[in-house]
Motif scaffolding. Sequence first.
Motif, PDB file in Angstrom:
ATOM      1  N   ARG A 255       0.756  -1.241   0.074  1.00 49.00           N
ATOM      2  CA  ARG A 255       0.015   0.144   0.031  1.00 49.00           C
ATOM      3  C   ARG A 255       0.856   1.473   0.020  1.00 49.00           C
ATOM      4  O   ARG A 255       0.481   2.494  -0.867  1.00 49.00           O
ATOM      5  N   THR A 256       2.192   1.272   0.684  1.00 51.08           N
ATOM      6  CA  THR A 256       2.596   2.365   1.020  1.00 51.08           C
ATOM      7  C   THR A 256       4.199   3.201   0.360  1.00 51.08           C
ATOM      8  O   THR A 256       3.962   3.733   0.053  1.00 51.08           O
ATOM      9  N   PHE A 257       4.446   1.686  -0.262  1.00 51.43           N
ATOM     10  CA  PHE A 257       6.146   1.890  -1.214  1.00 51.43           C
ATOM     11  C   PHE A 257       5.854   1.205  -2.145  1.00 51.43           C
ATOM     12  O   PHE A 257       6.673   1.321  -3.185  1.00 51.43           O
ATOM     13  N   GLY A 258       4.955   0.310  -2.260  1.00 49.08           N
ATOM     14  CA  GLY A 258       4.613   0.365  -3.900  1.00 49.08           C
ATOM     15  C   GLY A 258       5.160  -2.102  -3.538  1.00 49.08           C
ATOM     16  O   GLY A 258       5.056  -2.555  -3.091  1.00 49.08           O
ATOM     17  N   GLU A 259       4.130  -2.319  -5.316  1.00 48.49           N
ATOM     18  CA  GLU A 259       4.376  -3.242  -5.521  1.00 48.49           C
ATOM     19  C   GLU A 259       5.411  -4.457  -5.998  1.00 48.49           C
ATOM     20  O   GLU A 259       4.881  -5.909  -6.448  1.00 48.49           O
ATOM     21  N   GLU A 260       6.137  -4.159  -5.743  1.00 47.68           N
ATOM     22  CA  GLU A 260       7.046  -4.936  -6.332  1.00 47.68           C
ATOM     23  C   GLU A 260       7.540  -5.999  -5.658  1.00 47.68           C
ATOM     24  O   GLU A 260       7.558  -5.942  -4.363  1.00 47.68           O
ATOM     25  N   VAL A 261       7.368  -7.199  -6.850  1.00 45.52           N
ATOM     26  CA  VAL A 261       7.687  -7.874  -5.203  1.00 45.52           C
ATOM     27  C   VAL A 261       9.039  -8.561  -4.827  1.00 45.52           C
ATOM     28  O   VAL A 261       9.054  -8.536  -3.488  1.00 45.52           O
ATOM     29  N   TRP A 262       9.988  -7.404  -5.519  1.00 44.56           N
ATOM     30  CA  TRP A 262      11.271  -7.991  -5.062  1.00 44.56           C
ATOM     31  C   TRP A 262      10.848  -6.761  -3.264  1.00 44.56           C
ATOM     32  O   TRP A 262      12.115  -6.475  -1.931  1.00 44.56           O
ATOM     33  N   LYS A 263      10.304  -5.790  -3.335  1.00 40.47           N
ATOM     34  CA  LYS A 263      10.019  -5.473  -1.835  1.00 40.47           C
ATOM     35  C   LYS A 263      10.192  -6.257  -1.217  1.00 40.47           C
ATOM     36  O   LYS A 263      10.242  -6.071   0.051  1.00 40.47           O
ATOM     37  N   LEU A 264       8.917  -6.543  -1.430  1.00 38.65           N
ATOM     38  CA  LEU A 264       8.251  -7.726   0.198  1.00 38.65           C
ATOM     39  C   LEU A 264       9.340  -9.037  -0.415  1.00 38.65           C
ATOM     40  O   LEU A 264       9.616  -9.462   1.678  1.00 38.65           O
ATOM     41  N   THR A 265      10.210  -9.228  -0.441  1.00 40.16           N
ATOM     42  CA  THR A 265      11.688 -10.145  -0.713  1.00 40.16           C
ATOM     43  C   THR A 265      12.341  -9.527   0.366  1.00 40.16           C
ATOM     44  O   THR A 265      13.119  -9.876   0.814  1.00 40.16           O
ATOM     45  N   ALA A 266      12.375  -8.352   0.043  1.00 39.18           N
ATOM     46  CA  ALA A 266      13.487  -8.006   1.102  1.00 39.18           C
ATOM     47  C   ALA A 266      12.862  -7.443   2.212  1.00 39.18           C
ATOM     48  O   ALA A 266      13.452  -7.480   3.585  1.00 39.18           O
ATOM     49  N   ASN A 267      12.064  -6.762   2.806  1.00 42.93           N
ATOM     50  CA  ASN A 267      11.316  -7.255   3.600  1.00 42.93           C
ATOM     51  C   ASN A 267      11.521  -8.333   4.765  1.00 42.93           C
ATOM     52  O   ASN A 267      12.135  -8.621   5.799  1.00 42.93           O
ATOM     53  N   GLU A 268      11.355  -9.446   4.178  1.00 45.96           N
ATOM     54  CA  GLU A 268      11.397 -10.818   4.850  1.00 45.96           C
ATOM     55  C   GLU A 268      13.249 -11.127   4.961  1.00 45.96           C
ATOM     56  O   GLU A 268      13.529 -12.001   5.858  1.00 45.96           O
ATOM     57  N   LEU A 269      13.884 -10.845   3.357  1.00 44.85           N
ATOM     58  CA  LEU A 269      15.581 -11.288   4.098  1.00 44.85           C
ATOM     59  C   LEU A 269      16.113  -9.682   5.149  1.00 44.85           C
ATOM     60  O   LEU A 269      16.613 -10.453   6.079  1.00 44.85           O
TER      61      LEU A 269
END
Length: 417
Positions: A255-269
């Motif tokens: 919602r806030t930073f964008g829908e790119e999968v790499w951002k979701l991945t970086a969050n978990e990493l």
Amino acid sequence: MSEPHEVPTVDRPGWRRQTTLFLTGQTISLFGSMLVQYAVMWHLTLETKSGGIMALYAVFGFLPQAVISIFGGVWADRLDRKKLIIGADATIAVVTLALAMFMAAGATDLWLIFVAIAIRSAGAGIQMPAVAALLPQIVPTDKLMRVNGIHGTIQSAMMLVAPAAAAAVYANMSIVAVFYIDVVTAVIGIGLLLAVTVPRLVRSSDGRLGYFDDLVGGLRYVASHAFVRWVLVLYAVVFVLIVAPSFLTPLMIVRTFGEEVWKLTANELAFSIGMVLGGAAVAAWAGTWNRVRMILVSTVVFGGLSIGLGLSTNIWVFFGFMFLLGLSVPAFSTPSYTVLQETVEPEMQGRVFGFVGIVMALSMPFGMAVFGPLADRFSVESLLIWAGVALLLVVALASAVPGGRRAMKAADEHATV
């Protein structure tokens, strides 16, 4: 209270080899499970962008575990723990394979995913207390803190690899491919566990006692044991106020930073790297630290970091707080598990860890049932801030009231200074 009957805690021949086989098998199996967890979570997030759907995912993912843990803890004390783990892993693998085949054939209804997640959760309700209670059977008591720390570090390392692997498979192939990989890792994990020799556990209680008697005995034990009650309350508070809102961080990112999968991945990493380093630190240096102080300090840190996550307006600052949150988790989970393994009689550990699993599994869907719908009305940022403030207030209140001080004093008596 009866005296425990346990295999010797020192000079267990071959315990290092048995422990290595056990942890390796569990790690490989866990890796596949993590692939499914991340892929399903991202799939639902990207497809629906709904806090309500994420709340349903949490309910189906954790509530069955809570229900089955009522039975799983008793089974872990009555039956062969090794066979229980193998049976749970095999059942989960079969269900995952069936889901993969249905989805490959074109059936993409959400209810299919929820049913599979629910059955996987039920398997975890059997597996978790059995795994936690089996480890002290093969590891000498004075080595438990270090082995638990190593186990946590390995799991965190898998959490570091799993998001990247899940993203690669999910983005380049499909979620079905992730399910097939999980089936393969489960088979490998079962094969390694079959090679582990687990010493027989001798019960000191009357073997003629029925299942219901054992269940009631476990309830009475937890009710009369101040330290166990203290741990259960802490787990409930942390899971409701920290773990459940944190489960919404992928939704906040989208919602806030964008829908790119790499951002979701970086969050978990970021979270996983923190857990790897935190687990390594606990394994290396925390063997003789006071368990209760570690648990209390880490709980306070959780509250502060939740507030920091909610106040983050830059994605890299957000990732920094996720890293610190991961760094703090082993300081909570490792000493709490270790001190239970050290102080609870071996023949009661299945039931005690079963109740720990119940509290964890119930707290998560309860928290998501509250925070999930709220996330569709308010920002995830505000929920993280208020959850962190609430946790700090609860810890302060628990430390101030006489009942809380008595509970912590009782818990501290069991801690290793």
